[in-house]
Design an enzyme around this catalytic site. Structure first.
Site, PDB file in Angstrom:
ATOM      1  CB  SER A 176     102.676  66.197  55.050  1.00  0.00           C
ATOM      2  OG  SER A 176     103.435  67.262  55.827  1.00  0.00           O
ATOM      3  CG  ASP A 347      96.731  70.347  57.776  1.00  0.00           C
ATOM      4  OD1 ASP A 347      97.502  70.983  58.707  1.00  0.00           O
ATOM      5  OD2 ASP A 347      96.271  69.147  56.953  1.00  0.00           O
ATOM      6  CG  HIS A 380      99.919  68.132  58.677  1.00  0.00           C
ATOM      7  ND1 HIS A 380      99.326  69.113  57.727  1.00  0.00           N
ATOM      8  CD2 HIS A 380     101.052  67.822  58.768  1.00  0.00           C
ATOM      9  CE1 HIS A 380     100.259  68.428  56.829  1.00  0.00           C
ATOM     10  NE2 HIS A 380     101.282  67.678  57.551  1.00  0.00           N
TER      11      HIS A 380
END
Ligand SMILES: *[C@@H]1O[C@H](CO)[C@@H](O)[C@H](O)[C@H]1NC(C)=O
Ligand SMILES: *[C@@H]1O[C@H](CO)[C@@H](O)[C@H](O)[C@H]1NC(C)=O
Ligand SMILES: *[C@@H]1O[C@H](CO)[C@@H](O)[C@H](O)[C@H]1NC(C)=O
Length: 407
Positions: A176, A347, A380
């Site tokens: 991320s 995601d 995610h």
């Protein structure tokens, strides 16, 4: 998978935390285990790994906490020089999130068991990185930074320390925001000499298609102006009263279902273990700065990867010598650097279309130096806590490091 029941629990707890029914607390108070029990003690040595707590000071005075796992479980410290790996978490969490699954399932321990010298970074403002040479975390000035400063100070501090201690090139794993930090550094020609290879999980650079409802709403309609007016230069803590107020407002917005906040933020994760999620909630979320959130929101709104926009011509001129903030040009990333990218089909933060735009920058990359993996079912959080991330993502990642290692 007990994921559905797990989610209901998670969502209830998150909503409780967000809406302030639990925990009350003043500014900057952090839940979870007592501060003195560090990440090594709470999550690593209990599994039989040696682990060292290390402090690294950035050039602007922040004292960052790093965990080093230099050996796997089944070895005695021996002659072979191991190659270091730095692991960098994303926004609103800290390094402990990598360690919540079993040793067979979590990335740092898998790397240690594969003969790597593992260093887990914790960015400024998170639970164990809240000290500074001269500032106190209660000072506004302590929170006067965005991810530009993480690129300029935090990332080099950890890389320089690991380089000095090991005298070796470094493999990197970012998740991320941890991907953005190194992508941005590389675009400015930094880290190139220190890196052996880089793995980007759930990469974020462009955020225009971010489908996370709360995030998109916050970025498009609320965050930059209203939040800055409300919070100023300050800590962004999901447990803080003013932040709770904003989230409450967001939750009343048509179409936003706060009952399902975790999914709304990260996408429909396929493969989380409900016990791991409970551990996650005991430890996270962590603080960041409001300025960092505003900077991320600017990225969502403008579709351009640039430095923090002060929102005023005179301020931008003062900081950058230009009325527009400088752009991070990802086409500058060296074409011969080994890069592993893995992205998920579900995601919500690292949307497939945005990742594809990022991948455009790698069109001219050396073919044998680039590995791109697409995991249709992943969202995610599956990348850090998925019960099958070991076989789906981490094993190919380790194989990539071995193929592109120094030995
Ligand atoms: C934040 O840093 C800028 C310089 O980058 C400075 O001009 C400003 O006064 C600082 N604000 C606070 C609240 O420390
Ligand atoms: C979920 O976590 C619990 C507790 O750590 C563990 O006993 C169980 O095996 C895990 N399940 C999976 C599918 O990994
Ligand atoms: C980015 O860099 C590439 C080559 O490195 C160049 O061709 C391109 O014009 C640059 N883009 C911007 C927006 O500066």
């Amino acid at each position: 998978m007990a994921s559905f029941r797990g989610f209901s629990f998670v969502i209830t707890v998150i909503v409780m935390v967000v809406l302030g029914r639990c925990c009350g607390g003043g500014h900057g108070e952090v839940l979870g285990p007592p501060e003195e029990l560090g990440i090594c003690a709470s999550a690593v040595t209990i599994h039989g790994y040696k682990c060292q707590e290390i402090q690294v000071t950035t050039k602007d005075g922040y004292i960052l906490n790093v965990q080093r796992i230099s050996e796997g479980r089944r070895e005695s410290s021996g002659g072979i020089k191991k190659q270091p790996v730095i692991i960098q978490h994303g926004v609103l969490v800290d390094g402990e999130t990598w360690l919540l699954n079993s040793p067979e399932q979590n990335l740092p321990m898998i790397l240690a068991d594969n003969g790597y010298d593992v260093w887990i970074a914790n960015t400024r403002g998170t639970r164990f990185s809240r000290r500074h040479n001269s500032l106190n975390a209660a000072d506004r000035a302590f929170w006067n930074w965005s991810w530009d400063e993480l690129v300029v100070y935090d990332i080099p501090a950890v890389f320089d320390h690991v380089s000095q201690q090991t005298d070796q090139k470094i493999h990197y794993v970012g998740h991320s925001l941890g991907t953005l930090l190194v992508l941005a550094s590389l675009s400015e020609g930094k880290l190139v000499n220190q890196l052996q290879s880089a793995a980007f999980l759930s990469p974020i650079a462009y955020l225009s298609h971010m489908t996370t409802i709360v995030g998109a709403l916050a970025a498009r309609s609320l965050l930059p102006e209203k939040v800055t007016a409300l919070l100023g230069i300050a800590e962004f803590n999901l447990k803080r009263k003013e932040v709770e107020t904003i989230l409450k407002v967001l939750c009343t917005h048509p179409g936003v279902n706060c009952y399902d906040l975790l999914t709304a933020i990260t996408g429909r994760n396929c493969c989380l273990n409900s016990s791991t999620i409970q551990l996650f909630l005991e430890n996270e979320p962590q603080s960041t700065s409001t300025k960092n959130m505003v900077h991320l929101a600017q990225t969502v709104r403008t579709g351009v990867l640039a430095k923090y926009n002060y929102g005023r011509v005179d301020y931008n001129l003062m900081h950058y010598g230009d009325i527009h903030p400088p752009v991070y040009n990802l086409s500058n990333i060296p074409h011969n650097l080994p890069i592993f990218i893995s992205y998920g089909g579900r995601d919500a933060l690292s949307d497939v279309r945005d990742v594809e735009r990022l991948l455009n920058h790698f069109k001219l990359h050396d073919v044998d130096k680039l590995a791109v993996q697409f995991v249709q079912k992943y969202a995610h959080a599956d990348y850090i806590m998925g019960v099958d991330a070991n076989s789906i993502v981490y094993n190919p990642l380790v194989a990539f490091f071995k193929k592109h290692g120094s030995a």
